[in-house]
Design a protein around this motif. Structure first.
Motif, PDB file in Angstrom:
ATOM      1  N   ILE A  88       0.858  -1.187   0.000  1.00  0.00           N
ATOM      2  CA  ILE A  88       0.000   0.000   0.000  1.00  0.00           C
ATOM      3  C   ILE A  88       0.888   1.228   0.000  1.00  0.00           C
ATOM      4  O   ILE A  88       1.845   1.314   0.778  1.00  0.00           O
ATOM      5  CB  ILE A  88      -0.940   0.021   1.217  1.00  0.00           C
ATOM      6  CG1 ILE A  88      -1.886  -1.186   1.181  1.00  0.00           C
ATOM      7  CG2 ILE A  88      -1.745   1.320   1.251  1.00  0.00           C
ATOM      8  CD1 ILE A  88      -2.801  -1.280   2.387  1.00  0.00           C
ATOM      9  N   ILE A  89       0.586   2.183  -0.864  1.00  0.00           N
ATOM     10  CA  ILE A  89       1.284   3.458  -0.901  1.00  0.00           C
ATOM     11  C   ILE A  89       0.256   4.579  -0.768  1.00  0.00           C
ATOM     12  O   ILE A  89      -0.946   4.352  -0.875  1.00  0.00           O
ATOM     13  CB  ILE A  89       2.096   3.617  -2.203  1.00  0.00           C
ATOM     14  CG1 ILE A  89       1.158   3.652  -3.418  1.00  0.00           C
ATOM     15  CG2 ILE A  89       3.118   2.489  -2.342  1.00  0.00           C
ATOM     16  CD1 ILE A  89       1.873   3.958  -4.729  1.00  0.00           C
ATOM     17  N   THR A 106      -3.435   3.532  -1.760  1.00  0.00           N
ATOM     18  CA  THR A 106      -3.565   2.828  -3.022  1.00  0.00           C
ATOM     19  C   THR A 106      -2.868   1.482  -2.935  1.00  0.00           C
ATOM     20  O   THR A 106      -1.689   1.402  -2.559  1.00  0.00           O
ATOM     21  CB  THR A 106      -2.928   3.650  -4.154  1.00  0.00           C
ATOM     22  OG1 THR A 106      -3.550   4.947  -4.191  1.00  0.00           O
ATOM     23  CG2 THR A 106      -3.119   2.963  -5.493  1.00  0.00           C
ATOM     24  N   ALA A 107      -3.577   0.419  -3.271  1.00  0.00           N
ATOM     25  CA  ALA A 107      -2.999  -0.924  -3.256  1.00  0.00           C
ATOM     26  C   ALA A 107      -2.194  -1.156  -4.529  1.00  0.00           C
ATOM     27  O   ALA A 107      -2.660  -0.855  -5.633  1.00  0.00           O
ATOM     28  CB  ALA A 107      -4.097  -1.969  -3.131  1.00  0.00           C
ATOM     29  N   VAL A 108      -0.981  -1.675  -4.367  1.00  0.00           N
ATOM     30  CA  VAL A 108      -0.130  -2.026  -5.497  1.00  0.00           C
ATOM     31  C   VAL A 108       0.513  -3.381  -5.212  1.00  0.00           C
ATOM     32  O   VAL A 108       0.524  -3.852  -4.076  1.00  0.00           O
ATOM     33  CB  VAL A 108       0.965  -0.970  -5.743  1.00  0.00           C
ATOM     34  CG1 VAL A 108       0.364   0.359  -6.148  1.00  0.00           C
ATOM     35  CG2 VAL A 108       1.846  -0.802  -4.514  1.00  0.00           C
ATOM     36  N   ALA A 109       1.048  -4.000  -6.227  1.00  0.00           N
ATOM     37  CA  ALA A 109       1.681  -5.307  -6.050  1.00  0.00           C
ATOM     38  C   ALA A 109       2.947  -5.178  -5.208  1.00  0.00           C
ATOM     39  O   ALA A 109       3.727  -4.238  -5.389  1.00  0.00           O
ATOM     40  CB  ALA A 109       2.017  -5.914  -7.405  1.00  0.00           C
ATOM     41  N   ILE A 110       3.129  -6.106  -4.281  1.00  0.00           N
ATOM     42  CA  ILE A 110       4.350  -6.122  -3.485  1.00  0.00           C
ATOM     43  C   ILE A 110       5.533  -6.407  -4.407  1.00  0.00           C
ATOM     44  O   ILE A 110       5.448  -7.231  -5.316  1.00  0.00           O
ATOM     45  CB  ILE A 110       4.262  -7.183  -2.354  1.00  0.00           C
ATOM     46  CG1 ILE A 110       5.395  -6.984  -1.346  1.00  0.00           C
ATOM     47  CG2 ILE A 110       4.222  -8.594  -2.906  1.00  0.00           C
ATOM     48  CD1 ILE A 110       5.184  -5.846  -0.413  1.00  0.00           C
ATOM     49  N   ILE A 150       7.196  -1.265   1.138  1.00  0.00           N
ATOM     50  CA  ILE A 150       6.381  -2.199   1.915  1.00  0.00           C
ATOM     51  C   ILE A 150       5.151  -1.479   2.473  1.00  0.00           C
ATOM     52  O   ILE A 150       5.129  -0.251   2.576  1.00  0.00           O
ATOM     53  CB  ILE A 150       7.189  -2.813   3.075  1.00  0.00           C
ATOM     54  CG1 ILE A 150       7.720  -1.700   3.998  1.00  0.00           C
ATOM     55  CG2 ILE A 150       8.322  -3.685   2.541  1.00  0.00           C
ATOM     56  CD1 ILE A 150       8.305  -2.212   5.293  1.00  0.00           C
ATOM     57  N   PRO A 151       4.122  -2.230   2.871  1.00  0.00           N
ATOM     58  CA  PRO A 151       2.891  -1.611   3.389  1.00  0.00           C
ATOM     59  C   PRO A 151       3.019  -1.253   4.862  1.00  0.00           C
ATOM     60  O   PRO A 151       2.388  -1.831   5.731  1.00  0.00           O
ATOM     61  CB  PRO A 151       1.847  -2.714   3.174  1.00  0.00           C
ATOM     62  CG  PRO A 151       2.622  -3.984   3.307  1.00  0.00           C
ATOM     63  CD  PRO A 151       3.966  -3.695   2.705  1.00  0.00           C
ATOM     64  N   TRP A 152       3.878  -0.268   5.154  1.00  0.00           N
ATOM     65  CA  TRP A 152       4.142   0.124   6.534  1.00  0.00           C
ATOM     66  C   TRP A 152       3.227   1.275   6.943  1.00  0.00           C
ATOM     67  O   TRP A 152       2.691   1.989   6.110  1.00  0.00           O
ATOM     68  CB  TRP A 152       5.613   0.535   6.666  1.00  0.00           C
ATOM     69  CG  TRP A 152       6.265   0.064   7.923  1.00  0.00           C
ATOM     70  CD1 TRP A 152       6.746   0.841   8.947  1.00  0.00           C
ATOM     71  CD2 TRP A 152       6.541  -1.289   8.303  1.00  0.00           C
ATOM     72  NE1 TRP A 152       7.297   0.045   9.917  1.00  0.00           N
ATOM     73  CE2 TRP A 152       7.185  -1.260   9.557  1.00  0.00           C
ATOM     74  CE3 TRP A 152       6.296  -2.528   7.704  1.00  0.00           C
ATOM     75  CZ2 TRP A 152       7.587  -2.423  10.223  1.00  0.00           C
ATOM     76  CZ3 TRP A 152       6.699  -3.683   8.362  1.00  0.00           C
ATOM     77  CH2 TRP A 152       7.324  -3.616   9.611  1.00  0.00           C
ATOM     78  N   ASN A 196       2.010  12.139  -1.506  1.00  0.00           N
ATOM     79  CA  ASN A 196       2.566  10.907  -2.084  1.00  0.00           C
ATOM     80  C   ASN A 196       3.640  10.351  -1.147  1.00  0.00           C
ATOM     81  O   ASN A 196       4.686  10.983  -0.948  1.00  0.00           O
ATOM     82  CB  ASN A 196       3.166  11.193  -3.466  1.00  0.00           C
ATOM     83  CG  ASN A 196       2.135  11.748  -4.433  1.00  0.00           C
ATOM     84  OD1 ASN A 196       1.229  11.043  -4.884  1.00  0.00           O
ATOM     85  ND2 ASN A 196       2.238  13.040  -4.740  1.00  0.00           N
ATOM     86  N   ILE A 197       3.371   9.175  -0.585  1.00  0.00           N
ATOM     87  CA  ILE A 197       4.253   8.636   0.460  1.00  0.00           C
ATOM     88  C   ILE A 197       4.484   7.151   0.232  1.00  0.00           C
ATOM     89  O   ILE A 197       3.538   6.394  -0.049  1.00  0.00           O
ATOM     90  CB  ILE A 197       3.651   8.848   1.863  1.00  0.00           C
ATOM     91  CG1 ILE A 197       3.377  10.333   2.122  1.00  0.00           C
ATOM     92  CG2 ILE A 197       4.577   8.293   2.945  1.00  0.00           C
ATOM     93  CD1 ILE A 197       2.627  10.615   3.407  1.00  0.00           C
ATOM     94  N   THR A 198       5.734   6.738   0.387  1.00  0.00           N
ATOM     95  CA  THR A 198       6.091   5.321   0.338  1.00  0.00           C
ATOM     96  C   THR A 198       6.970   4.994   1.531  1.00  0.00           C
ATOM     97  O   THR A 198       7.635   5.867   2.095  1.00  0.00           O
ATOM     98  CB  THR A 198       6.849   4.970  -0.960  1.00  0.00           C
ATOM     99  OG1 THR A 198       7.919   5.916  -1.146  1.00  0.00           O
ATOM    100  CG2 THR A 198       5.922   4.999  -2.160  1.00  0.00           C
ATOM    101  N   ALA A 199       6.983   3.706   1.919  1.00  0.00           N
ATOM    102  CA  ALA A 199       7.809   3.235   3.036  1.00  0.00           C
ATOM    103  C   ALA A 199       8.725   2.131   2.521  1.00  0.00           C
ATOM    104  O   ALA A 199       8.299   1.272   1.742  1.00  0.00           O
ATOM    105  CB  ALA A 199       6.920   2.717   4.159  1.00  0.00           C
ATOM    106  N   TRP A 200       9.979   2.103   3.008  1.00  0.00           N
ATOM    107  CA  TRP A 200      11.009   1.258   2.422  1.00  0.00           C
ATOM    108  C   TRP A 200      11.834   0.532   3.472  1.00  0.00           C
ATOM    109  O   TRP A 200      12.077   1.073   4.562  1.00  0.00           O
ATOM    110  CB  TRP A 200      11.963   2.107   1.573  1.00  0.00           C
ATOM    111  CG  TRP A 200      11.280   2.824   0.464  1.00  0.00           C
ATOM    112  CD1 TRP A 200      10.564   3.989   0.543  1.00  0.00           C
ATOM    113  CD2 TRP A 200      11.219   2.425  -0.907  1.00  0.00           C
ATOM    114  NE1 TRP A 200      10.066   4.341  -0.690  1.00  0.00           N
ATOM    115  CE2 TRP A 200      10.467   3.400  -1.599  1.00  0.00           C
ATOM    116  CE3 TRP A 200      11.747   1.353  -1.623  1.00  0.00           C
ATOM    117  CZ2 TRP A 200      10.210   3.322  -2.961  1.00  0.00           C
ATOM    118  CZ3 TRP A 200      11.499   1.266  -2.984  1.00  0.00           C
ATOM    119  CH2 TRP A 200      10.744   2.246  -3.645  1.00  0.00           C
TER     120      TRP A 200
END
Length: 356
Positions: free
Chosen positions: A175-176, A183-187, A206-208, A222-226
């Protein structure tokens, strides 16, 4: 005199928090489902205890309690009854989750908590305190940021509760936060190379929980976790997308959960002492300006103990506005720097058209 309750006191992290609390002269009421386990720990630490399940009658057991620190996961299953019990009992609610669904639910109750003049603050441990404070530090450094990436690198071991949460999330994908929406996306779809603080490494999104908390703290859309992920492992993660219906089935999860219960102990003190965490964040605005922030902290479990107790003590002794808040929104990015084992924020800048 304020009274606070520690629920899930006999879990790996709950026990560490109870022990450290007593060292600091604090007197939490210990609580959980198992009388044998809770009573044994309470007698060892000379503390009051209560035994109760989490259900629609939980509020009856919070009589005289001003604050609940909830440490019994998986929080996706356990947090809701405790949160609503705190609403009924007019008690502050804290937990140590990293689960997106819990942050979203807690945030949805902001106005109710405001009316009650109580505080809900999910994620008062690792990794939320470090990354949430990093997010706010970056937003302050780059107020017009439109993209935010957050992550960490650590050699810390894993507790039974953390592993159970991971198993519960099997097959769920990634999830991002995209244009303000989860928004769900493929891992495995999002990969990059990141220097978290000890050299460049392959990493995977990762979905953090940061895709929830950092949004409420900063408003960045717009946010992502890594986390560091070797390329073969990231490739395997992509292949797992095909098997997600199988992995998410109870037939797969239940044997794994039982194995964890029997086999996983969590890192000991020596292992924790030798495994600092390296926190990284990067913000970017529409002009291509990039701010990169790093900070080292205590290992993930000790930081959870320090963070949970620090937030508990501040809420019990201070005056803060009611509502649902993130740790950084309540206390600012300096909260992280104040915790034992934490360094100082270091920020690097990149401007398009100039040497980095």
């Amino acid at each position: 005199m304020t009274t606070w309750l520690l629920y899930g006191a006999t879990g790996y992290t709950g026990t560490l928090i109870a022990q450290e609390a007593v060292k600091r002269g604090l007197r939490p009421v210990l609580a959980g489902r198992s009388k044998e386990k809770v009573q044994t720990l309470a007698e060892e630490l000379d503390l009051e205890f209560r035994i109760f399940e989490l259900n629609d009658r939980t509020a009856e057991h919070l009589n005289g309690i001003d604050l609940v620190l909830h440490c019994a996961g998986p929080f996706e299953k356990t947090s809701e009854p405790m949160i609503h019990a705190c609403l009924e009992a007019d008690a502050h609610y804290l937990d140590i989750t990293g689960e997106i669904s819990v942050f979203e639910h807690t945030h949805s109750l902001h106005e109710e908590a405001q009316r009650k003049n109580i505080i809900f603050c999910s994620g008062v441990g690792f990794d939320v305190i470090p990354t949430d404070c990093t997010a706010l530090k970056l937003q302050q450094a780059l107020p017009d940021a439109i993209e935010l990436a957050l992550g960490f690198d650590s050699d810390s071991g894993i507790s039974p509760g953390t592993m159970k949460t991971m198993v519960e999330g099997l097959g769920g994908g990634n999830i991002i936060r995209e244009d303000g929406q989860l928004t769900a996306v493929a891992i495995g779809k999002h990969q990059r190379v990141i220097d978290f603080g000890r050299g460049r490494k392959s990493a995977m999104a990762i979905p953090w929980g940061d895709v929830a908390t950092a949004y409420y703290t900063t408003g960045i859309p717009n946010i992502t976790a890594w986390i560091p992920t070797p390329k073969p492992a990231a490739k395997m993660a992509r292949l797992m997308n095909v098997a997600s219906p199988l992995l998410s089935s109870e037939k797969v999860k239940q044997p794994l959960l039982k194995w964890i219960e029997r086999s996983i102990q969590g890192p000991d003190q020596e292992e924790r002492a030798g495994s600092a965490a390296h926190i990284w964040g990067q913000a970017k605005n529409k002009d291509g300006v990039i701010k990169t922030c790093r900070i080292d902290t205590a290992n993930v479990y000790d930081l959870t103990v320090y963070g949970a107790l620090e937030v508990t003590q501040r809420l019990l002794s201070g005056d803060y506005p009611g509502g649902s808040w993130t740790p950084a929104a309540l206390f600012g990015p300096e909260l992280l720097e104040s915790l034992p084992g934490s360094g100082r924020f270091e920020i690097d800048s990149f401007y398009p058209g100039t040497a980095n």
